[in-house]
Design a protein around this motif. Structure first.
Motif, PDB file in Angstrom:
ATOM      1  N   TRP A 280      16.586  38.269  36.947  1.00  0.00           N
ATOM      2  CA  TRP A 280      17.733  37.888  36.538  1.00  0.00           C
ATOM      3  C   TRP A 280      19.035  38.119  37.091  1.00  0.00           C
ATOM      4  N   ASP A 281      18.992  39.595  37.469  1.00  0.00           N
ATOM      5  CA  ASP A 281      20.366  39.991  38.149  1.00  0.00           C
ATOM      6  C   ASP A 281      20.678  39.369  39.410  1.00  0.00           C
ATOM      7  N   ILE A 282      19.529  39.099  40.340  1.00  0.00           N
ATOM      8  CA  ILE A 282      19.640  38.463  41.549  1.00  0.00           C
ATOM      9  C   ILE A 282      19.936  37.209  41.100  1.00  0.00           C
ATOM     10  N   ALA A 283      19.572  36.429  40.199  1.00  0.00           N
ATOM     11  CA  ALA A 283      19.957  35.120  40.073  1.00  0.00           C
ATOM     12  C   ALA A 283      21.438  34.919  39.385  1.00  0.00           C
ATOM     13  N   ALA A 284      21.593  35.965  38.583  1.00  0.00           N
ATOM     14  CA  ALA A 284      23.057  35.952  38.029  1.00  0.00           C
ATOM     15  C   ALA A 284      24.003  36.111  39.062  1.00  0.00           C
ATOM     16  N   ILE A 285      23.819  37.014  39.800  1.00  0.00           N
ATOM     17  CA  ILE A 285      24.833  37.428  41.115  1.00  0.00           C
ATOM     18  C   ILE A 285      24.882  36.267  41.877  1.00  0.00           C
ATOM     19  N   ALA A 286      23.675  35.712  42.296  1.00  0.00           N
ATOM     20  CA  ALA A 286      23.929  34.466  43.188  1.00  0.00           C
ATOM     21  C   ALA A 286      24.616  33.331  42.562  1.00  0.00           C
ATOM     22  N   GLY A 287      24.327  33.272  41.247  1.00  0.00           N
ATOM     23  CA  GLY A 287      25.003  32.064  40.485  1.00  0.00           C
ATOM     24  C   GLY A 287      26.519  32.336  40.270  1.00  0.00           C
ATOM     25  N   PHE A 288      26.631  33.501  40.274  1.00  0.00           N
ATOM     26  CA  PHE A 288      28.340  33.875  40.006  1.00  0.00           C
ATOM     27  C   PHE A 288      29.163  33.790  41.378  1.00  0.00           C
ATOM     28  N   PHE A 289      28.205  33.905  42.385  1.00  0.00           N
ATOM     29  CA  PHE A 289      28.989  33.840  43.632  1.00  0.00           C
ATOM     30  C   PHE A 289      29.082  32.409  44.020  1.00  0.00           C
ATOM     31  N   ASN A 290      28.017  31.533  43.843  1.00  0.00           N
ATOM     32  CA  ASN A 290      28.237  30.160  43.683  1.00  0.00           C
ATOM     33  C   ASN A 290      29.209  29.570  43.036  1.00  0.00           C
ATOM     34  N   MET A 291      29.785  30.078  42.037  1.00  0.00           N
ATOM     35  CA  MET A 291      30.834  29.758  41.029  1.00  0.00           C
ATOM     36  C   MET A 291      32.353  30.122  41.995  1.00  0.00           C
ATOM     37  N   SER A 292      32.200  31.374  42.087  1.00  0.00           N
ATOM     38  CA  SER A 292      33.551  31.953  42.854  1.00  0.00           C
ATOM     39  C   SER A 292      33.636  31.267  44.134  1.00  0.00           C
ATOM     40  N   ASN A 293      32.862  31.235  44.782  1.00  0.00           N
ATOM     41  CA  ASN A 293      33.166  30.583  46.302  1.00  0.00           C
ATOM     42  C   ASN A 293      33.615  28.993  46.085  1.00  0.00           C
ATOM     43  N   ARG A 294      33.338  28.392  45.015  1.00  0.00           N
ATOM     44  CA  ARG A 294      33.740  27.295  44.661  1.00  0.00           C
ATOM     45  C   ARG A 294      35.359  27.216  44.124  1.00  0.00           C
ATOM     46  N   VAL A 295      35.477  28.040  43.280  1.00  0.00           N
ATOM     47  CA  VAL A 295      36.765  28.418  42.835  1.00  0.00           C
ATOM     48  C   VAL A 295      37.863  28.647  44.021  1.00  0.00           C
ATOM     49  N   ALA A 296      37.375  29.482  44.816  1.00  0.00           N
ATOM     50  CA  ALA A 296      38.133  29.919  45.769  1.00  0.00           C
ATOM     51  C   ALA A 296      38.351  28.812  46.848  1.00  0.00           C
ATOM     52  N   SER A 297      37.315  28.119  47.504  1.00  0.00           N
ATOM     53  CA  SER A 297      37.459  26.985  48.343  1.00  0.00           C
ATOM     54  C   SER A 297      38.245  25.887  47.607  1.00  0.00           C
ATOM     55  N   ALA A 298      38.162  25.665  46.481  1.00  0.00           N
ATOM     56  CA  ALA A 298      38.997  24.452  45.721  1.00  0.00           C
ATOM     57  C   ALA A 298      40.447  24.695  45.686  1.00  0.00           C
ATOM     58  N   THR A 299      40.667  26.068  45.675  1.00  0.00           N
ATOM     59  CA  THR A 299      42.258  26.586  45.372  1.00  0.00           C
ATOM     60  C   THR A 299      42.522  27.108  46.807  1.00  0.00           C
ATOM     61  N   ASP A 300      41.976  27.180  47.907  1.00  0.00           N
ATOM     62  CA  ASP A 300      42.170  27.816  49.100  1.00  0.00           C
ATOM     63  C   ASP A 300      42.710  29.181  49.015  1.00  0.00           C
ATOM     64  N   MET A 301      42.009  29.984  48.021  1.00  0.00           N
ATOM     65  CA  MET A 301      42.192  31.339  47.921  1.00  0.00           C
ATOM     66  C   MET A 301      42.215  32.145  48.958  1.00  0.00           C
ATOM     67  N   ARG A 302      43.273  33.163  49.080  1.00  0.00           N
ATOM     68  CA  ARG A 302      43.413  33.800  50.402  1.00  0.00           C
ATOM     69  C   ARG A 302      43.076  35.432  50.047  1.00  0.00           C
ATOM     70  N   PRO A 303      42.171  36.043  50.909  1.00  0.00           N
ATOM     71  CA  PRO A 303      41.911  37.514  50.480  1.00  0.00           C
ATOM     72  C   PRO A 303      43.228  38.608  51.004  1.00  0.00           C
ATOM     73  N   ASN A 304      43.386  39.622  50.309  1.00  0.00           N
ATOM     74  CA  ASN A 304      44.030  40.557  50.550  1.00  0.00           C
ATOM     75  C   ASN A 304      44.112  40.794  51.952  1.00  0.00           C
ATOM     76  N   SER A 305      45.221  41.246  52.953  1.00  0.00           N
ATOM     77  CA  SER A 305      45.232  41.191  54.182  1.00  0.00           C
ATOM     78  C   SER A 305      44.447  42.437  54.482  1.00  0.00           C
ATOM     79  N   VAL A 306      44.731  43.405  53.351  1.00  0.00           N
ATOM     80  CA  VAL A 306      44.130  44.771  53.721  1.00  0.00           C
ATOM     81  C   VAL A 306      42.642  44.951  53.802  1.00  0.00           C
ATOM     82  N   TYR A 307      41.897  43.941  53.404  1.00  0.00           N
ATOM     83  CA  TYR A 307      40.473  43.914  53.507  1.00  0.00           C
ATOM     84  C   TYR A 307      39.934  43.865  54.984  1.00  0.00           C
TER      85      TYR A 307
END
Lengths: 211, 211, 211, 211, 211, 211
Positions: free
Chosen positions: B179-206
């Motif tokens: 479950w946890d593997i699936a839920a984490i993989a699922g979560f980043f499949n969501m976040s990847n798309r929100v980030a790409s859809a909005t051209d989200m930029r990472p903090n430069s410090v990373y």
């Protein structure tokens, strides 16, 4: 060059502390057991020049060193494409190298040429953008068109047509520039595959160059 | 949060010196003009805790801050998945995050979670391997199976079946781990798309954390 | 929740009468053996509200009920996205849910949200069109652009760029609307994967709702 | 048959009440302006038989009725494949039809043959499973192998080899059965494309048959 | 070399008699306007040798002749890979060339190296099989494994791993053979892209060689 | 028709002289053991006509000859599509056949219909271009649009829409022509799959026809 052990390590949760990810990368350069030949004088001189200018010999050269003809031919083509005069700047050529290697997910080339982009641009994040998704970088229209052409040529070469060349010409690229973009994209489509087929490992020193 | 200008910069060969690739990334976080709401007390406390522990507030949180309900829901889910007790170590969870984000070529998540892998493993090259091609890393069989499952679920979820779950169980994963593997993989499949859809930029410090 | 038997039934041509396709779907909700926790008061109230308004508790909620933190986080995010005020109508949000789930061929979400499209539109065939091929539906330009964006974001998120956002703005979508389309598409990219990874089964009652 | 208007409807949020999704489906059957010929006596008899047994003439037949030779050839091939004696039951043949059409996302065939699966199986959910993701259905090994073969043949016919045929033989399929699976899968790969190319619309009556 | 006119010919149904498909292929070799340099003595000798042994100079050499460094490097690498001693026969090397070029749908390489397979095997149909679908040819297990490796490396290089190399070793391939397969597959992945990017045309004489 | 032996030949480097690639192609036509029925008078006459006009009976007809109903239906549909009056010339129809079969990498159809393109055009290279990459051929805009439509319909039928039909109409294609393109493309999508599923072998005589 010594042939590496199989890469799947011992299993189990308590496998900490884990072996560093670069362990062996500077000694067991590929998964193939191909001992080096004695370097020809020309190639010995070239390796010495690498040591002098870079501080190390790139592993890809050591990987080819089992056969002097193959090594010489690779070096001649590589140096012509990446270092000889061209309408493309050295940075542009390295950006192509990384964007193509990102499509092909080639670990060796992403590490080695990602470092080159960081160095030539003095901009570490630009190297990461090329390796992660060049479409997310703020590029000039010229740069973007150049990379779009190189990546289309990588992903679906059978779809490249006059319209694609015309698009480059409209942005000021000459026919010679178009050749160079194609030849560099082609070269890394070759190198990515030789590296992946042999599990070629990048020199560990690349990882923190120009960060 | 200010809406960014279009990202295609001025054209031309003489465009040097080029703007740094991270220019604006810490101020114009997405391509959408969504001004932040006043933080709720709970979220203000959470942002303060981020500042204290990380030294900065991750841009994804600022991106969600235009709506406290959305921000709270995101934070609750994220913290449960990535920080709550689990049969998966925090490093394993971050490895899943990066391998999934690499498949989806998500710049934001590769930068932010690549840094997390570097930090948690104290092994910079491991972070790069996850972002470039996890198949090239020397992983335990457990780690490899976990990532293969997460990436198959990312690439072709319709093909995942009992046989895939059985493969994980044979390597010692519990049903809760699956479950946890699936839920984490699922979560980043969501976040990847929100980030790409909005051209989200990472903090430069990373970019240079844990190099 | 009881763990299901392996799903490949007894073989042979004379296997008639066949077991109904929904057999077990309301009792053995996933392929994982994760017994439910005692519901928190908040979640018990929410389940009661589902029973009252829908006549049943959606299986996805039962699937998450092995851990109250996970269940609460899921419910909070789901309700915000699908039910809170938005520039997108509830029907539009469900259309996105189904078109995304069709790309990912997710049985659970197609059944549950296909029923929602049928109900909200009072048009059974619209639900089938979303599940089969939204491109074959007669949609307004606004609806079509919204679904094209959501499905492109699903299929190749790395290709979504300013031009895609501009296309939505030209049709009257605000930046907040764009966020909502992206967040809903992202959410179902997550849920589709959790459902596929666990072989989650839809409540049998969905099948003939609003036919 | 009257040629339809372009399918993109009037725009705008206030476009409610929306036109039913099936509007025109029974009168403007394709996007092509191809008026029917006078039916030949043989085809007139066949249409009459359809009316008598089904209560309507399937739209695909009306679509082909602009040319009696094409209509006759289609009817002959269809009836042989789907109705003549075969080692495959009629339900199995319809399951192949729907699983292939799901891969090709063909609205016409999914609606028409989804109804056939519901009818022949007396199991509405089985029809939905075939249309959504046959891998999520609880099938016998025989059924699953049959559909896997048909869908592989649909998705990447160049990869089908002796090993695939041997797999079917091991489960008891004869060489004649293998032909029939291939011929039915092939036929729907044809029909799916004729339907998509012409935007063929299914008779509205199919939607609630055998629910 | 003269730059060609755009390739889309005059339109219209009465465009018969059509221009032969090879018109211009021996004079306007690429779509780029890159006039040849004077051949170096070494390259002049090589071209003379081609004329003597083949009766013509392959167009790819003329295409590279705008720059002696590029031409020499290409010739050195090509001759080493395809003609120097190797554990792979010359026919095997040409089979790899054609199977890779078929995946990439490269007209130039399919014509030129298809002819080579026909000649070296004295079996015209073998050349066609390599160009159309090598999986349909009756090959030895060694040949088949070699081509499967080369084509996997072409299609998804990021998936090639130790297991693939082990498969080749089990069939008797040495590590040097594996290098050679990879290097030849890599080389044609380069050449296919240079040819497609420049619309390189094969010498018309190839078409009926060894039929 | 005798069932063929498994196609993987004896292994080993010294396997020269190799069996000709067409060995058995004229006697063991498919991988299925389906003995021919006695030909019906109508089909006997048709086979005789093939012998008289072509000098041989195409193997696809022999492959269907295990069942007269299937054979008759196939022949009726084939002859209507490829030989009956149409706004498309016979050469255009064969060009569609080969371009579709190239996408599907169908050995039988590429050999048989490649020969037809060579014959009808009196231009051997045109046949090779259709089989290798039709985009590299110098075609009229009409021909190119026709093939682009047929190949899009082959590769992703779910994406074909009114815009695609309008593109054909603008170049002068009638709605009847559009039907014919779709029906021929559809037919070869069927035949390619029947041929691949059964490993159907082309008559060896095709290989050097019209070279």
């Amino acid at each position: 060059m010594a042939k590496r052990k199989s890469k799947t390590a011992v299993d189990g949760r308590a496998s900490k502390p884990r072996t560093p990810a670069t362990a062996g990368d500077d000694t067991a350069i590929t998964a193939l057991g191909l001992p080096p030949e004695t370097l020809s004088p020309e190639m010995a001189a070239y390796f010495a020049k690498c040591e002098e200018k870079l501080g190390f010999v790139p592993n890809v050269l050591k990987a080819y060193a089992f056969d002097m003809n193959k090594l010489s031919a690779f070096v001649a083509m590589y140096n012509d494409l990446m270092l000889a005069p061209s309408g493309l700047s050295k940075l542009e050529r390295e950006m192509i190298a990384v964007a193509v290697s990102a499509h092909n997910r080639c670990y060796y080339c992403l590490v080695a040429h990602g470092a080159a982009v960081r160095q030539l641009s003095s901009d570490p994040a630009l190297g990461e953008l090329m390796a992660m998704n060049y479409r997310a970088a703020r590029l000039s229209r010229r740069e973007r068109a150049m990379l779009d052409f190189a990546v289309k040529l990588t992903a679906e070469p059978w779809q490249v047509e006059e319209e694609d060349r015309e698009g480059l010409r409209r942005l000021g690229f000459t026919d010679r520039d178009i050749w160079d973009i194609a030849a560099i994209a082609g070269f890394f489509n070759m190198s990515n595959r030789v590296a992946s087929a042999t599990d070629m490992r990048p020199n560990s020193v690349y990882h923190d160059q120009a960060r």
